[in-house]
Design an enzyme around this catalytic site. Structure first.
Site, PDB file in Angstrom:
ATOM      1  CB  VAL A 134      -0.939   0.031   1.224  1.00  0.00           C
ATOM      2  CG1 VAL A 134      -1.902  -1.149   1.179  1.00  0.00           C
ATOM      3  CG2 VAL A 134      -0.153   0.034   2.541  1.00  0.00           C
ATOM      4  CG  MET A 183       3.039   0.156  -8.647  1.00  0.00           C
ATOM      5  SD  MET A 183       3.693   1.027 -10.095  1.00  0.00           S
ATOM      6  CE  MET A 183       4.132   2.614  -9.384  1.00  0.00           C
ATOM      7  CE  LYS A 184       5.222   0.632  -0.011  1.00  0.00           C
ATOM      8  NZ  LYS A 184       4.559   1.867   0.424  1.00  0.00           N
ATOM      9  CG  LEU A 185      10.282  -2.486  -4.042  1.00  0.00           C
ATOM     10  CD1 LEU A 185      11.322  -3.542  -4.398  1.00  0.00           C
ATOM     11  CD2 LEU A 185      10.513  -1.966  -2.632  1.00  0.00           C
TER      12      LEU A 185
END
Length: 309
Positions: A134, A183-185
């Protein structure tokens, strides 16, 4: 305005049970909003933790096995790969306890490779995994305004989405296992870069004698502004570094970004410098403050001291 989530009396037996493993800043917010939306929630944490009154309806489980038993929806919220390996593969961990058909959504910021390992191990037990990290921090978690980036099968995503909706401002399907974690990174690379550049900009502005209110008056309205610049800028100028996202966790994420980029053969020279800055800030004893406490170190390096401006 986003609508409030309330329990539907006609659906009390449809997908209304869930377990949450991990009760940090984000995990506690997940529990709060699941309870508010009418879920019967079971929680487990590796250490004893006092829960806010608003989540008092959640049932505490003494073990992971007890928390996962009888659940078809589980959310996992941990600090990173090491904690994941302990919670999934440990004795009486998730993989030893999960029932076939269960969907586990893991919101941990982690290495995409670990997310794929979890998914493969879950599939061997007839269960499904989503990596579902998130964007958002304390306030967003508490108010059910997190942005989810999910990787896994489309079928598991569709089935899990109603459980995530009371927790989310937006929910994004990114593709196969590991894509949510990737995508979080990518996003956290931008967070780290903004945090570092904002610290340099505020240091220069203060050293030049610009008034804090006037500086923020410009930064709040320009085309290069952002929610991070607007919120963190004010707090840093006021020397408010109360933790919403710990600095030590930002360093952990910077290391994950470095390793991920290396695996993808992508050079990240700027991010490598930012990682070193966060290491220096941790060494300076700022690890348990907000990630923006990087600015405290930058201000000191600029000869600004620690008093409020």
């Amino acid at each position: 305005m986003r609508a409030e989530h309330h329990a539907d009396p006609g659906k009390e037996n449809i997908m209304r049970k869930a377990a949450v493993l991990g009760l940090g800043i984000i995990g506690t917010g997940l529990v709060r909003n699941l309870v508010r939306s009418g879920h019967e929630v079971t929680v487990w944490n590796r250490s004893e933790r006092t829960l806010p009154r608003e989540v008092g309806a959640a049932r505490r489980a003494p073990t992971i096995r007890d928390a996962v038993a009888g659940q078809d929806r589980v959310l996992v919220c941990l600090t990173g790969p090491d904690a994941q390996r302990e919670v999934y593969w440990g004795e009486n961990g998730v993989l030893a306890s999960v029932a076939p058909g269960t969907i586990v959504a893991d919101v941990t910021t982690t290495d995409p490779g670990v997310s794929r390992e979890v998914a493969e191990a879950m599939a061997e037990r007839g269960a499904s995994a989503l990596d579902a990290p998130v964007f958002g921090s304390r306030n967003e978690a508490w108010e059910g305004q997190l942005d989810f980036c999910c990787g896994g099968s489309r079928e598991a995503f569709t089935a899990m989405k109603p459980t995530l909706e009371p927790l989310a401002a937006t929910i994004h399907y990114m593709g196969d296992h590991g894509s949510g974690s990737a995508m979080k990174l990518v996003g956290n690379l931008l967070v780290a870069a903004q945090m570092a550049s904002l610290g340099e900009a505020l240091s220069l502005a203060q050293k030049a004698g610009l008034q804090s209110e006037a500086v923020m008056g410009v930064l709040e309205v320009t085309d290069y502004s952002s929610a991070l610049i607007r919120g963190v800028g004010k707090a840093s100028l006021a020397r408010d570094f109360a933790p919403n996202f710990y600095l030590r966790h930002m360093l952990k994420d910077a290391r994950l970004i470095r390793d991920f980029a290396r695996d993808e053969s992508v050079p990240l020279p700027v991010t490598s410098v930012i990682e070193a800055l966060y290491q220096a800030a941790l060494n300076a004893g700022l690890g348990d403050l907000n990630a923006s406490a990087l600015h405290e170190m930058m201000f000191a390096q600029a000869g600004l001291g620690s008093k409020k401006q």
